[in-house]
Scaffold this motif. Structure first.
Motif, PDB file in Angstrom:
ATOM      1  N   LEU A   1      -4.498 -16.075  10.705  1.00 15.49           N
ATOM      2  CA  LEU A   1      -5.232 -15.054  10.344  1.00 15.49           C
ATOM      3  C   LEU A   1      -6.843 -15.275  10.331  1.00 15.49           C
ATOM      4  N   GLN A   2      -6.899 -16.544   9.911  1.00  9.79           N
ATOM      5  CA  GLN A   2      -8.416 -17.114   9.919  1.00  9.79           C
ATOM      6  C   GLN A   2      -8.979 -17.067  11.377  1.00  9.79           C
ATOM      7  N   ILE A   3      -8.075 -17.608  12.422  1.00 11.37           N
ATOM      8  CA  ILE A   3      -8.566 -17.857  13.729  1.00 11.37           C
ATOM      9  C   ILE A   3      -8.797 -16.301  14.292  1.00 11.37           C
ATOM     10  N   ARG A   4      -7.746 -15.329  13.955  1.00 13.61           N
ATOM     11  CA  ARG A   4      -7.718 -13.839  14.585  1.00 13.61           C
ATOM     12  C   ARG A   4      -8.990 -13.171  14.024  1.00 13.61           C
ATOM     13  N   ARG A   5      -9.391 -13.353  12.765  1.00 18.77           N
ATOM     14  CA  ARG A   5     -10.601 -12.808  12.169  1.00 18.77           C
ATOM     15  C   ARG A   5     -11.961 -13.364  12.797  1.00 18.77           C
ATOM     16  N   PHE A   6     -12.047 -14.707  12.956  1.00 19.84           N
ATOM     17  CA  PHE A   6     -13.032 -15.155  13.676  1.00 19.84           C
ATOM     18  C   PHE A   6     -13.145 -14.671  15.145  1.00 19.84           C
ATOM     19  N   THR A   7     -11.900 -14.681  16.009  1.00 23.57           N
ATOM     20  CA  THR A   7     -12.157 -14.098  17.352  1.00 23.57           C
ATOM     21  C   THR A   7     -12.478 -12.694  17.374  1.00 23.57           C
ATOM     22  N   ALA A   8     -11.984 -11.745  16.237  1.00 20.19           N
ATOM     23  CA  ALA A   8     -12.415 -10.552  16.202  1.00 20.19           C
ATOM     24  C   ALA A   8     -13.768 -10.236  16.113  1.00 20.19           C
ATOM     25  N   LEU A   9     -14.591 -11.176  15.333  1.00 21.20           N
ATOM     26  CA  LEU A   9     -15.825 -11.092  15.241  1.00 21.20           C
ATOM     27  C   LEU A   9     -16.770 -11.529  16.614  1.00 21.20           C
ATOM     28  N   GLY A  10     -16.105 -12.098  17.611  1.00 20.96           N
ATOM     29  CA  GLY A  10     -16.693 -12.257  18.994  1.00 20.96           C
ATOM     30  C   GLY A  10     -16.891 -13.729  19.046  1.00 20.96           C
ATOM     31  N   MET A  11     -16.258 -14.534  18.010  1.00 17.89           N
ATOM     32  CA  MET A  11     -16.382 -15.914  18.376  1.00 17.89           C
ATOM     33  C   MET A  11     -15.428 -16.690  19.335  1.00 17.89           C
ATOM     34  N   GLY A  12     -15.995 -17.553  19.944  1.00 22.16           N
ATOM     35  CA  GLY A  12     -15.125 -18.277  20.926  1.00 22.16           C
ATOM     36  C   GLY A  12     -14.270 -19.149  20.285  1.00 22.16           C
ATOM     37  N   LEU A  13     -13.231 -19.601  21.041  1.00 31.81           N
ATOM     38  CA  LEU A  13     -12.265 -20.625  20.457  1.00 31.81           C
ATOM     39  C   LEU A  13     -12.874 -21.937  20.085  1.00 31.81           C
ATOM     40  N   GLY A  14     -13.980 -22.334  20.744  1.00 27.95           N
ATOM     41  CA  GLY A  14     -14.916 -23.541  20.404  1.00 27.95           C
ATOM     42  C   GLY A  14     -15.504 -23.463  19.152  1.00 27.95           C
ATOM     43  N   GLU A  15     -16.084 -22.263  19.009  1.00 28.75           N
ATOM     44  CA  GLU A  15     -16.905 -21.919  17.759  1.00 28.75           C
ATOM     45  C   GLU A  15     -15.729 -21.511  16.528  1.00 28.75           C
ATOM     46  N   VAL A  16     -14.529 -21.061  16.989  1.00 26.71           N
ATOM     47  CA  VAL A  16     -13.541 -21.287  15.781  1.00 26.71           C
ATOM     48  C   VAL A  16     -13.271 -22.614  15.298  1.00 26.71           C
ATOM     49  N   THR A  17     -13.121 -23.358  16.256  1.00 25.07           N
ATOM     50  CA  THR A  17     -12.753 -24.678  15.941  1.00 25.07           C
ATOM     51  C   THR A  17     -13.544 -25.465  15.129  1.00 25.07           C
ATOM     52  N   ASP A  18     -14.880 -25.302  15.277  1.00 27.90           N
ATOM     53  CA  ASP A  18     -16.147 -25.855  14.524  1.00 27.90           C
ATOM     54  C   ASP A  18     -16.070 -25.104  13.153  1.00 27.90           C
ATOM     55  N   ALA A  19     -15.913 -23.812  13.159  1.00 28.51           N
ATOM     56  CA  ALA A  19     -15.945 -23.106  11.927  1.00 28.51           C
ATOM     57  C   ALA A  19     -15.022 -23.704  10.878  1.00 28.51           C
ATOM     58  N   LEU A  20     -13.835 -23.687  11.430  1.00 28.46           N
ATOM     59  CA  LEU A  20     -12.379 -23.989  10.717  1.00 28.46           C
ATOM     60  C   LEU A  20     -12.591 -25.434  10.329  1.00 28.46           C
ATOM     61  N   ALA A  21     -13.076 -26.524  11.246  1.00 32.77           N
ATOM     62  CA  ALA A  21     -13.409 -27.782  10.726  1.00 32.77           C
ATOM     63  C   ALA A  21     -14.210 -28.080   9.695  1.00 32.77           C
ATOM     64  N   GLY A  22     -15.285 -27.093   9.798  1.00 33.07           N
ATOM     65  CA  GLY A  22     -16.452 -27.279   8.608  1.00 33.07           C
ATOM     66  C   GLY A  22     -15.757 -26.640   7.219  1.00 33.07           C
ATOM     67  N   ALA A  23     -14.908 -25.470   7.366  1.00 33.03           N
ATOM     68  CA  ALA A  23     -14.530 -25.157   6.088  1.00 33.03           C
ATOM     69  C   ALA A  23     -13.520 -25.950   5.490  1.00 33.03           C
ATOM     70  N   GLY A  24     -12.526 -26.609   6.173  1.00 30.94           N
ATOM     71  CA  GLY A  24     -11.591 -27.343   6.113  1.00 30.94           C
ATOM     72  C   GLY A  24     -11.993 -28.776   5.488  1.00 30.94           C
ATOM     73  N   ALA A  25     -13.289 -29.196   5.672  1.00 23.44           N
ATOM     74  CA  ALA A  25     -14.021 -30.301   4.952  1.00 23.44           C
ATOM     75  C   ALA A  25     -14.750 -30.119   3.652  1.00 23.44           C
ATOM     76  N   GLY A  26     -14.344 -28.984   3.026  1.00 25.23           N
ATOM     77  CA  GLY A  26     -14.942 -28.532   1.733  1.00 25.23           C
ATOM     78  C   GLY A  26     -16.302 -27.947   1.777  1.00 25.23           C
ATOM     79  N   ARG A  27     -16.627 -27.614   3.056  1.00 27.29           N
ATOM     80  CA  ARG A  27     -18.030 -26.980   3.219  1.00 27.29           C
ATOM     81  C   ARG A  27     -17.591 -25.602   3.636  1.00 27.29           C
ATOM     82  N   PRO A  28     -18.579 -24.728   3.129  1.00 25.01           N
ATOM     83  CA  PRO A  28     -18.178 -23.361   3.695  1.00 25.01           C
ATOM     84  C   PRO A  28     -18.493 -23.065   5.236  1.00 25.01           C
ATOM     85  N   ALA A  29     -17.860 -22.136   5.765  1.00 22.44           N
ATOM     86  CA  ALA A  29     -17.690 -21.934   7.181  1.00 22.44           C
ATOM     87  C   ALA A  29     -18.982 -21.285   7.529  1.00 22.44           C
ATOM     88  N   PRO A  30     -19.538 -21.502   8.621  1.00 23.40           N
ATOM     89  CA  PRO A  30     -20.992 -21.161   9.118  1.00 23.40           C
ATOM     90  C   PRO A  30     -21.178 -19.799   9.074  1.00 23.40           C
TER      91      PRO A  30
END
Length: 81
Positions: free
Chosen positions: A49-78
């Motif tokens: 659902l997170q991946i789908r939300r990010f891609t619906a906002l126009g993010m590429g899969l590379g950007e989604v990977t980065d966003a989820l990696a940041g959020a998963g490390a205890g930091r907020p998503a960019p």
């Protein structure tokens, strides 16, 4: 537990898309049933659902990977631009 077709339908993607996310490392491979079927839990559903939300906002899969990696490390998503 959900099978690949069930989780794909809930999220609004195809099973092929879910398998693609596995191949590129965006989604971890789930455990398999004794019959060899992928069995997905709520954490996989949440991730999809997170991946789908990010891609619906126009993010590429590379950007989604980065966003989820940041959020998963205890930091907020960019912020989404």
């Amino acid at each position: 537990m959900l099978l690949i077709g069930e989780i794909a339908k809930l999220v609004g993607v195809t099973p092929r898309t879910v398998r693609h996310y596995h191949r590129i490392g965006l989604l971890a491979e789930p455990e398999r049933t004794p019959g060899g079927y992928r069995s997905y839990g709520m954490s996989a559903l949440s991730r999809l659902l997170q991946i789908r939300r990010f891609t619906a906002l126009g993010m590429g899969l590379g950007e989604v990977t980065d966003a989820l990696a940041g959020a998963g490390a205890g930091r907020p998503a960019p912020p989404v631009r």
